[in-house]
Design an enzyme around this catalytic site. Sequence first.
Site, mmCIF file in Angstrom:
data_model
loop_
_atom_site.group_PDB
_atom_site.id
_atom_site.type_symbol
_atom_site.label_atom_id
_atom_site.label_comp_id
_atom_site.label_asym_id
_atom_site.label_seq_id
_atom_site.Cartn_x
_atom_site.Cartn_y
_atom_site.Cartn_z
ATOM 1 N NE ARG A 119 -1.835 -6.448 -1.583
ATOM 2 C CZ ARG A 119 -0.603 -7.022 -1.802
ATOM 3 N NH1 ARG A 119 0.701 -6.470 -1.284
ATOM 4 N NH2 ARG A 119 -0.402 -8.352 -2.190
ATOM 5 C CB SER A 142 -7.059 -9.750 -2.571
ATOM 6 O OG SER A 142 -6.321 -10.583 -3.536
ATOM 7 C CD GLU A 165 -5.813 -6.301 -1.027
ATOM 8 O OE1 GLU A 165 -5.575 -7.368 -0.315
ATOM 9 O OE2 GLU A 165 -5.113 -5.581 -1.912
HETATM 10 C C1 LIG Z 1 -8.384 -7.927 -10.896
HETATM 11 C C2 LIG Z 1 -7.551 -7.470 -9.735
HETATM 12 C C3 LIG Z 1 -6.343 -7.902 -9.292
HETATM 13 C C4 LIG Z 1 -5.635 -6.892 -8.168
HETATM 14 N N1 LIG Z 1 -4.555 -7.584 -7.804
HETATM 15 C C5 LIG Z 1 -3.748 -7.026 -7.029
HETATM 16 C C6 LIG Z 1 -2.473 -7.145 -6.645
HETATM 17 O O1 LIG Z 1 -1.909 -8.359 -7.065
HETATM 18 N N2 LIG Z 1 -1.715 -6.656 -5.545
HETATM 19 C C7 LIG Z 1 -2.276 -5.331 -5.177
HETATM 20 O O2 LIG Z 1 -1.600 -5.077 -4.181
HETATM 21 N N3 LIG Z 1 -3.419 -5.041 -5.610
HETATM 22 C C8 LIG Z 1 -4.209 -5.886 -6.555
HETATM 23 N N4 LIG Z 1 -5.421 -5.200 -6.757
HETATM 24 C C9 LIG Z 1 -5.933 -4.116 -6.165
HETATM 25 C C10 LIG Z 1 -5.861 -2.834 -6.768
HETATM 26 O O3 LIG Z 1 -5.506 -3.076 -8.430
HETATM 27 C C11 LIG Z 1 -4.709 -1.681 -6.214
HETATM 28 O O4 LIG Z 1 -4.916 -1.467 -4.851
HETATM 29 C C12 LIG Z 1 -4.455 -0.510 -6.965
HETATM 30 O O5 LIG Z 1 -3.339 0.146 -6.547
HETATM 31 C C13 LIG Z 1 -5.710 0.466 -6.905
HETATM 32 O O6 LIG Z 1 -5.542 1.555 -7.855
HETATM 33 P P1 LIG Z 1 -6.618 2.465 -8.300
HETATM 34 O O7 LIG Z 1 -6.243 3.509 -9.234
HETATM 35 O O8 LIG Z 1 -8.014 1.429 -9.016
HETATM 36 O O9 LIG Z 1 -7.105 3.232 -6.727
HETATM 37 P P2 LIG Z 1 -8.516 3.269 -6.294
HETATM 38 O O10 LIG Z 1 -9.049 1.865 -5.804
HETATM 39 O O11 LIG Z 1 -9.215 4.239 -6.945
HETATM 40 O O12 LIG Z 1 -8.093 3.955 -4.720
HETATM 41 C C14 LIG Z 1 -7.116 3.350 -3.944
HETATM 42 C C15 LIG Z 1 -6.908 4.301 -2.778
HETATM 43 O O13 LIG Z 1 -6.017 5.109 -3.378
HETATM 44 C C16 LIG Z 1 -6.371 6.470 -3.083
HETATM 45 N N5 LIG Z 1 -6.035 7.284 -4.168
HETATM 46 C C17 LIG Z 1 -6.112 7.077 -5.315
HETATM 47 N N6 LIG Z 1 -5.433 7.866 -6.275
HETATM 48 C C18 LIG Z 1 -4.733 8.867 -5.359
HETATM 49 C C19 LIG Z 1 -3.834 9.865 -5.307
HETATM 50 N N7 LIG Z 1 -3.545 10.483 -6.640
HETATM 51 N N8 LIG Z 1 -3.447 10.766 -4.055
HETATM 52 C C20 LIG Z 1 -3.759 10.195 -3.107
HETATM 53 N N9 LIG Z 1 -4.552 9.079 -2.914
HETATM 54 C C21 LIG Z 1 -5.104 8.469 -3.876
HETATM 55 C C22 LIG Z 1 -7.844 6.527 -2.871
HETATM 56 O O14 LIG Z 1 -8.540 7.594 -2.329
HETATM 57 C C23 LIG Z 1 -7.991 5.030 -2.069
HETATM 58 O O15 LIG Z 1 -7.712 5.265 -0.879
HETATM 59 C C24 LIG Z 1 -6.178 -5.792 -7.586
HETATM 60 C C25 LIG Z 1 -7.418 -5.369 -7.936
HETATM 61 C C26 LIG Z 1 -8.298 -6.130 -9.134
HETATM 62 C C27 LIG Z 1 -9.656 -5.507 -9.719
#
Ligand SMILES: Cc1cc2nc3c(=O)[nH]c(=O)nc-3n(C[C@H](O)[C@H](O)[C@H](O)COP(=O)(O)OP(=O)(O)OC[C@H]3O[C@@H](n4cnc5c(N)ncnc54)[C@H](O)[C@@H]3O)c2cc1C
Length: 338
Positions: free
Chosen positions: A164, A236, A332
Amino acid sequence: MRIEENYSLRGYNTFRLAVKGRWFMEYESEEELVRILRDEFFQETRSLHIGSGSNLLFLNDFNGIILHSAIKGITVVGETDDSVVLRVGAGEVWDDVVDYAVSRGWSGIENLSLIPGESGAAAVQNIGAYGVEIKDVIETVEAYNRLTFEKQAFSNASCGYRYRSSFFKDERNDPYVITYIHLRLSKTPRYTLHYGNLKALAAACSPLTLPDIRRIIIDIRRQKLPDPAQTGNAGSFFTNPIVPSAHYEALKKTYPAIPSYPMDGDRVKIPAGWLIEQCGLKGKTYGQVGIYDKQALVLVNLGEATGDEIALVAERIRTAVAERFGIKLMPEVHYVES
Ligand SMILES: Cc1cc2nc3c(=O)[nH]c(=O)nc-3n(C[C@H](O)[C@H](O)[C@H](O)COP(=O)(O)OP(=O)(O)OC[C@H]3O[C@@H](n4cnc5c(N)ncnc54)[C@H](O)[C@@H]3O)c2cc1C
């Protein structure tokens, strides 16, 4: 390019917190991104790049610039007899990319179905589920350094992938903005079915296809996790702790049923949800914050919770787990302060 002032971020965080960004800037191309990066106001103002906020906990309004990518597009940029390489815009919704690959018969990311968020963030987070991590298929990550405005292509090895986490997640490397990711997918089906009850569920399908696996994963996830569109959550909340084997063996004497996954280097991963459940916290509610009754690892916003309230409940959980198991849970979810 879109620029908004005092912009509601309720649609940009899956906890659905009623927070605002002082400024919100969204770009649709690398050229627009570079224009923003070169802007004097941008350089003097604190900023945070977000995806869809599914891994963020805003503690209050963000008094700076929220940067968001609307770079779209999925194109095939390489092909061999056995594989294809996709170039994906950072602003593409991750699950749309999985759907695109599965519907064309390209395997490698089907186990990552229905993970919320965008593709750029997926590469930052090294998303993982059901025995697969995005690092298994990442070929290259294209990113801009926001201090030098230079573009750099990171090979898989230089992304520093860990559980992660990645080079980009480390705050010291914050200057990088990801614009495209390249994924190498297999044209011949290579399924990963060893995790949990996936194999048993897959056995019912004959012949087993990629769409079957995607459907099975989506069904499992829908049963286990709350849908952020209905109940605010960030999946999570804590990472699964990895402890020395000796610590695990000592705990096993008191808790013979403690689940575990062996790791390299004489270490063991323990599901954080199980630890929280043992503390009797599953299903508990504190004001507007709940500990999800089907999965104790998930904190939910029951309506109008604030980020601070969610953080307080997280702290309560950490204290309970530390006192009972001597294990420090690490969030996380990334906390964002004003
Ligand atoms: C219901 C649910 C289930 C989930 N299940 C999982 C799972 O099974 N496995 C898992 O790994 N995660 C899971 N997650 C967590 C989440 O989905 C992931 O971490 C996802 O990749 C976050 O994406 P986001 O676009 O929402 O990023 P954000 O939460 O908006 O950002 C995450 C990070 O990425 C950075 N970031 C975003 N875009 C860029 C960019 N273009 N360039 C540089 N940095 C950037 C941000 O600054 C931040 O540090 C889950 C979340 C939810 C709500």
